[in-house]
Design a protein around this motif. Structure first.
Motif, short mmCIF file in Angstrom:
data_model
loop_
_atom_site.label_atom_id
_atom_site.label_comp_id
_atom_site.label_asym_id
_atom_site.label_seq_id
_atom_site.Cartn_x
_atom_site.Cartn_y
_atom_site.Cartn_z
N LEU A 1 0.81 -1.22 0.00
CA LEU A 1 0.00 0.00 0.00
C LEU A 1 0.85 1.27 0.00
N VAL A 2 2.05 1.20 0.58
CA VAL A 2 2.85 2.42 0.73
C VAL A 2 4.00 2.50 -0.26
N ILE A 3 4.25 1.44 -1.04
CA ILE A 3 5.44 1.44 -1.88
C ILE A 3 5.38 2.53 -2.94
N SER A 4 4.22 2.74 -3.55
CA SER A 4 4.12 3.78 -4.57
C SER A 4 4.33 5.17 -3.97
N ASN A 5 3.81 5.37 -2.76
CA ASN A 5 4.01 6.65 -2.09
C ASN A 5 5.47 6.87 -1.73
N ILE A 6 6.17 5.81 -1.34
CA ILE A 6 7.59 5.91 -1.01
C ILE A 6 8.40 6.29 -2.25
N LEU A 7 8.08 5.69 -3.37
CA LEU A 7 8.82 6.00 -4.61
C LEU A 7 8.63 7.46 -5.02
N SER A 8 7.39 7.94 -4.98
CA SER A 8 7.14 9.33 -5.38
C SER A 8 7.78 10.31 -4.40
N MET A 9 7.70 10.02 -3.10
CA MET A 9 8.31 10.90 -2.10
C MET A 9 9.82 10.92 -2.24
N GLY A 10 10.42 9.76 -2.57
CA GLY A 10 11.87 9.72 -2.72
C GLY A 10 12.38 10.63 -3.82
N PHE A 11 11.73 10.60 -4.99
CA PHE A 11 12.18 11.44 -6.10
C PHE A 11 11.83 12.92 -5.89
N GLN A 12 10.74 13.20 -5.19
CA GLN A 12 10.36 14.59 -4.96
C GLN A 12 11.21 15.24 -3.87
N HIS A 13 11.38 14.54 -2.76
CA HIS A 13 12.10 15.12 -1.62
C HIS A 13 13.60 15.24 -1.85
N SER A 14 14.12 14.61 -2.90
CA SER A 14 15.57 14.68 -3.15
C SER A 14 15.98 15.94 -3.90
N ILE A 15 15.03 16.67 -4.43
CA ILE A 15 15.38 17.86 -5.23
C ILE A 15 15.99 18.95 -4.35
N THR A 16 15.34 19.25 -3.24
CA THR A 16 15.81 20.34 -2.38
C THR A 16 17.21 20.10 -1.83
N PRO A 17 17.52 18.93 -1.22
CA PRO A 17 18.89 18.75 -0.70
C PRO A 17 19.95 18.75 -1.80
N VAL A 18 19.62 18.31 -3.02
CA VAL A 18 20.60 18.35 -4.12
C VAL A 18 20.92 19.80 -4.47
#
Length: 563
Positions: free
Chosen positions: A187-204
Motif C-alpha cells: 500500500l505504501v510502496i508507490s508513495n515511497i517511490l514518489s516521495m523519494g524522487f520529490q524530496h531529493s530535489i531540495t537537498p541536491v
C-alpha cells in the motif's frame, strides 16, 4: 516474566532483518534495470547475476546492514523511553549536541556514504573510486565526480537526520486497521517511490550551492593526502558542474537513498506497531495491566492497543477480566486493570489541567510571595489560661513548633522561592527570553503527541464496561461505574477548554497540524466512550450514584445531543 526490553529487542531484530532483505531487493532491481540489453537478453541476465553475486555488492550490503542495525537500535530506542521535554530554545539547542544525536548523525552520514558507494558501483561507472591514471601528466589524477558523490552521500544522510530527528517529531504511526506486513508494504510502496524522487530535489540544490562555495577545500585536502593532480575542470564552477551532468547522477542516487531510508522507516513502523496479545493473569509473561503501567513507553502503546482490541473482539479474555479470585472471591484482575487505566487517564488529565490553569498563575504567584509573612507573623501568639491548663493548650503545641530548625527551614524555603522568582523575572528579559522563554504551543503539543494510548485506553475501558452488562455475572464493574464516568467527564471538560480560544492562554494556542488532529481525535474518542457507557446503561443511569456535576455533564449524552 517477559520484560519490555525483551519485547523490544525481538521486534528490533525482526525489523533489521526485514530492512536488510528489502535493501538487497532494491539493489538487485537496480542492477537489473541498469544493465538492460534487449538485443542480447542472455548476456543481460548473466551479467546481472555476476554483479549480484560479486564481492562488491556483498560487501556493500554487509556494511549497509551493520550501519542499519546500529541506526535501527538508536532509532527504535526512542520509543522504549519517555519522550524528552524540550520547551525552550536552549533545551532544544542542548539536545542537538547530545551524545545520542552525535552518534546518530555519524551513522546517518555513514549510511549515506555507503549507499552512494553501493549504487555508483552497481552503475559500473568510474565514480566509485577517487583515482585514475592521468592523461596529460605522469601520475595519478583525482576523479572529482567521485569525490562529489561521496561527500554528497554524507550530506544527504545528515540532511535527512536533521529534518526527521532534530526538527521533527519521531512518532510511531499505528494503523487504524492492522493488515499483514506484505499488504502494508504494497500500500505504501508507490508513495515511497514518489516521495523519494520529490524530496531529493531540495537537498541536491542545497548541496550544489554548498559545493560551489566550499568545494575547493575538500578537493585540496584529498589531493594533498593522496598526491593527486586535477586535470579536469573543477566542479566548484557553475558551468563545469552543469556541463558535467554529475548533478543528475547525484539526484538519482539521492532519490534511491531516500527511498531506502523511507523503506527502512516504514519497515520499522510496521514491525514495531504489530499488535501483541498480553495475558490477563500470568506468572511467566508480562500481563496486560503491567504493560499499561509502563506509561509513555513503547510497551504502554502495545498494551493500550491490546486493551482496545481485547475489549472489542476477544470475549474469552474479557471473561477473565470479570472473574473472581479463588480463594477469596475478589475481582483482582478487574481491579488491577482498572487501576492502570485510570492512572493513564488521570495523569493525562492532570497535564491538561495544568495547561488550562496557566491563566491563573499570576494570581497564584502573588499569593505565594506573601507566604513568608504568613508563616512568621509579626506579633507573637497570645496565650491565656492557668499554668495547669497550658499543658493541654493547642497554642502551646504551636509554640513548640517554632524552634530554630523550623525557622531555618522556613527561611531556606523563602530564599528558594525568591531565587526562583528572580530567575523567572530574569527570563522575561527580551534577549534572555528568546533562549530561555517557553516556546508557543510547545508544552501542549508535547502532551498531545502522547495521547494515542489515552484514546485506546478510554475506548477499551468503555467497551469492557459496556460488555459487562451481559457478561459480568458477578457485577464487579458496576461498583466502579461512577469512577469511570467521572474520569471521562473530567477529561472531556479539559479537552473542551482547549477548543475555546478565549479560555486558552496565547502560548498554548495550537499552530501545529498534527497536534490539532490529535486533539480532535482524542475529544472524539472520549465522546464515543461516554456515549458507549451511557447508552448501554441508559435504563439504569439514574440508579448509579453520581455527583450532581457528573449527572449534569452526561445529560446531553443521554439525550443524544452531544455533537
Amino acid at each position: 516474566m517477559e520484560t519490555k526490553s525483551e519485547i523490544f529487542s525481538q521486534r528490533l531484530i525482526k525489523a533489521v532483518l526485514w530492512n536488510i532483505c528489502l535493501q538487497s531487493v532494491i539493489a538487485i532491481l537496480l542492477v537489473f534495470f541498469i544493465q538492460v540489453d534487449l538485443i542480447h537478453p542472455i548476456k543481460w541476465i548473466t551479467s546481472t547475476f555476476d554483479d549480484i553475486f560479486s564481492w562488491k555488492l556483498s560487501l556493500n550490503i554487509v556494511l549497509l546492514g551493520l550501519v542499519s542495525f546500529f541506526q535501527a537500535y538508536i532509532y527504535g530506542s526512542q520509543y522504549s523511553r519517555p519522550v524528552p521535554k524540550y520547551f525552550t530554545r536552549i533545551s532544544m539547542l542542548m539536545n542537538i549536541f547530545s551524545m545520542q544525536n552525535i552518534i546518530f548523525s555519524t551513522l546517518y552520514a555513514l549510511n549515506g556514504y555507503f549507499t552512494m558507494s553501493l549504487y555508483s558501483s552497481l552503475a559500473k561507472s568510474n565514480f566509485n573510486v577517487l583515482k585514475k591514471k592521468c592523461e596529460n601528466y605522469d601520475g595519478q589524477c583525482l576523479i572529482e565526480q567521485s569525490l562529489f558523490l561521496q561527500i554528497g552521500g554524507m550530506w544527504m544522510g545528515l540532511y535527512y537526520f536533521s529534518r526527521s530527528h532534530l526538527f521533527g517529531a519521531a512518532v510511531l504511526t499505528f494503523p487504524h486497521i492492522y493488515q499483514e506486513k506484505f499488504q502494508q508494504i504494497k500500500l505504501v510502496i508507490s508513495n515511497i517511490l514518489s516521495m523519494g524522487f520529490q524530496h531529493s530535489i531540495t537537498p541536491v540544490v542545497y548541496y550544489c550551492v554548498f559545493y560551489y562555495i566550499w568545494g575547493s577545500k575538500p578537493r585540496s585536502v584529498v589531493s594533498d593526502v593522496y598526491s593527486l593532480y586535477l586535470e579536469d575542470p573543477p566542479l566548484d564552477n557553475i558551468i563545469s558542474l552543469i556541463s558535467s551532468g554529475i548533478w543528475i547522477g547525484l539526484w538519482f542516487y539521492t532519490s534511491l537513498f531516500f527511498i531506502s531510508t523511507y523503506t527502512m522507516k516504514t519497515v520499522f513502523n510496521i514491525v514495531l506497531t504489530e499488535p501483541m496479545k498480553f495475558p490477563i493473569d500470568s506468572n511467566t509473561h508480562m500481563t496486560l495491566a503491567t504493560a499499561l503501567s509502563q506509561r509513555l513507553q513503547f510497551t504502554s502503546y502495545l498494551g493500550a492497543l491490546d486493551l482496545k482490541n481485547m475489549s472489542m473482539t476477544d470475549p474469552s479474555r474479557r471473561g477473565q477480566t470479570f472473574m473472581l479470585s479463588q480463594p477469596g472471591g475478589h475481582p483482582k484482575n478487574w481491579n488491577n486493570l482498572l487501576e492502570k487505566c485510570l492512572y493513564i487517564i488521570n495523569e493525562f488529565n492532570k497535564e491538561l489541567d495544568s495547561i488550562n490553569s496557566d491563566s491563573y498563575t499570576a494570581e497564584v504567584d502573588a499569593k505565594s510571595q506573601n507566604g513568608f509573612n504568613k508563616v512568621l507573623p509579626d506579633t507573637p501568639p497570645q496565650y491565656t489560661g492557668s499554668l495547669r491548663n497550658m499543658a493541654q493548650s493547642p497554642q502551646l503545641l504551636e509554640l513548640k513548633k517554632h524552634d530554630k530548625k523550623t525557622v531555618d527551614n522556613t527561611f531556606a524555603t523563602a530564599v528558594k522561592e525568591e531565587f526562583n522568582s528572580f530567575i523567572q523575572k530574569l527570563c522575561q528579559k527580551p534577549g534572555i527570553n528568546y533562549f530561555f522563554g517557553e516556546l508557543v504551543d510547545t508544552k501542549l503539543k508535547f502532551i498531545l503527541i502522547q495521547a494515542q494510548p489515552v484514546m485506546w485506553t478510554c475506548e477499551g475501558l468503555a467497551n469492557i464496561v459496556s460488555s459487562s452488562l451481559k457478561e459480568d455475572k458477578y457485577g464487579v464493574t458496576q461498583h466502579d461505574l461512577p469512577t469511570v464516568l467521572s474520569a471521562f467527564v473530567s477529561l472531556k471538560q479539559n479537552l473542551d477548554k482547549l477548543t475555546k480560544p478565549g479560555l486558552v492562554p496565547r502560548k498554548h494556542i495550537l499552530n501545529d497540524a498534527l497536534a490539532i488532529k490529535i486533539r480532535s481525535a482524542l475529544l472524539s474518542s472520549v465522546k464515543r466512550s461516554l456515549y458507549k457507557i451511557v447508552l448501554t446503561f441508559s435504563k439504569y443511569i439514574h440508579e448509579i450514584p453520581l455527583d450532581p456535576e457528573i449527572q449534569t455533564a452526561i445529560q446531553p449524552f443521554i439525550l443524544c445531543k452531544e455533537p
